[in-house]
Design a protein around this motif. Sequence first.
Motif, PDB file in Angstrom:
ATOM      1  N   ILE A  84       0.809  -1.213   0.000  1.00  0.00           N
ATOM      2  CA  ILE A  84       0.000   0.000   0.000  1.00  0.00           C
ATOM      3  C   ILE A  84       0.845   1.268   0.000  1.00  0.00           C
ATOM      4  O   ILE A  84       0.476   2.265  -0.629  1.00  0.00           O
ATOM      5  N   GLU A  85       2.010   1.264   0.652  1.00  0.00           N
ATOM      6  CA  GLU A  85       2.849   2.465   0.661  1.00  0.00           C
ATOM      7  C   GLU A  85       3.328   2.789  -0.749  1.00  0.00           C
ATOM      8  O   GLU A  85       3.203   3.929  -1.209  1.00  0.00           O
ATOM      9  N   VAL A 101       0.212   6.520  -6.878  1.00  0.00           N
ATOM     10  CA  VAL A 101      -1.034   7.239  -7.152  1.00  0.00           C
ATOM     11  C   VAL A 101      -0.794   8.740  -7.073  1.00  0.00           C
ATOM     12  O   VAL A 101      -1.204   9.495  -7.966  1.00  0.00           O
ATOM     13  N   PHE A 102      -0.115   9.208  -6.025  1.00  0.00           N
ATOM     14  CA  PHE A 102       0.139  10.642  -5.903  1.00  0.00           C
ATOM     15  C   PHE A 102       1.085  11.145  -6.992  1.00  0.00           C
ATOM     16  O   PHE A 102       0.940  12.270  -7.465  1.00  0.00           O
ATOM     17  N   ASP A 113      -5.595  -0.629   5.491  1.00  0.00           N
ATOM     18  CA  ASP A 113      -4.516   0.147   4.874  1.00  0.00           C
ATOM     19  C   ASP A 113      -4.640   1.647   5.120  1.00  0.00           C
ATOM     20  O   ASP A 113      -3.818   2.432   4.649  1.00  0.00           O
ATOM     21  N   PHE A 114      -5.668   2.054   5.877  1.00  0.00           N
ATOM     22  CA  PHE A 114      -5.928   3.482   6.079  1.00  0.00           C
ATOM     23  C   PHE A 114      -4.734   4.212   6.685  1.00  0.00           C
ATOM     24  O   PHE A 114      -4.327   5.269   6.194  1.00  0.00           O
ATOM     25  N   ALA A 163      -0.602   8.290   6.260  1.00  0.00           N
ATOM     26  CA  ALA A 163       0.738   8.818   6.529  1.00  0.00           C
ATOM     27  C   ALA A 163       1.326   9.452   5.267  1.00  0.00           C
ATOM     28  O   ALA A 163       1.912  10.542   5.321  1.00  0.00           O
ATOM     29  N   ILE A 164       1.168   8.795   4.136  1.00  0.00           N
ATOM     30  CA  ILE A 164       1.690   9.333   2.872  1.00  0.00           C
ATOM     31  C   ILE A 164       0.871  10.543   2.442  1.00  0.00           C
ATOM     32  O   ILE A 164       1.413  11.550   1.982  1.00  0.00           O
ATOM     33  N   TYR A 165      -0.427  10.471   2.626  1.00  0.00           N
ATOM     34  CA  TYR A 165      -1.321  11.604   2.335  1.00  0.00           C
ATOM     35  C   TYR A 165      -0.828  12.845   3.097  1.00  0.00           C
ATOM     36  O   TYR A 165      -0.789  13.946   2.542  1.00  0.00           O
ATOM     37  N   GLY A 166      -0.435  12.660   4.352  1.00  0.00           N
ATOM     38  CA  GLY A 166       0.056  13.762   5.176  1.00  0.00           C
ATOM     39  C   GLY A 166       1.369  14.348   4.682  1.00  0.00           C
ATOM     40  O   GLY A 166       1.706  15.479   5.021  1.00  0.00           O
ATOM     41  N   GLU A 167       2.123  13.599   3.880  1.00  0.00           N
ATOM     42  CA  GLU A 167       3.349  14.115   3.271  1.00  0.00           C
ATOM     43  C   GLU A 167       3.035  14.968   2.046  1.00  0.00           C
ATOM     44  O   GLU A 167       3.822  15.835   1.674  1.00  0.00           O
ATOM     45  N   VAL A 168       1.904  14.704   1.418  1.00  0.00           N
ATOM     46  CA  VAL A 168       1.531  15.388   0.173  1.00  0.00           C
ATOM     47  C   VAL A 168       0.813  16.705   0.445  1.00  0.00           C
ATOM     48  O   VAL A 168       1.076  17.702  -0.228  1.00  0.00           O
TER      49      VAL A 168
END
Length: 131
Positions: A50-51, A57-58, A87-88, A93-98
């Motif tokens: 998922i990571e 995706v981003f 997988d949330f 966590a990655i969403y928070g980097e974007v």
Amino acid sequence: MQTTRNSIHAAKAPAAVGPYSHAVRYGGLLFLSGQTPIDPETGEIVAGGIEAQTRQVFANLKSVLTAAESNFDAVLKVNVYLTSLDDFSAMNAIYGEVFAEPYPARTTIAAACLPLGADVEIELVARDPLG
């Protein structure tokens, strides 16, 4: 204000897997189609869980935003689709980097399955810098 629908094709994003545009510019907004974790070079879903899928995706969404002369700062709404809500946290966590504060509005839902066996798909609505 623009009153006709104009499609956007992002040469650096994966080719559409159906009859749709990468994005549509309309009425001062950009509507980005959902992106899955397809590597644009291979046409395959990226390996690595998922990571890795969320990062791809981003990257794909960034390619579409760039083609529209925009960026993540213009995003107003995000819809996230996961095949497992387990997988949330990893996706978040990655969403928070974007994204930075103030964060866009967001909906996250579990989907029974996604195209090509992807674990995540994300779509966006953003302000149109040209609109």
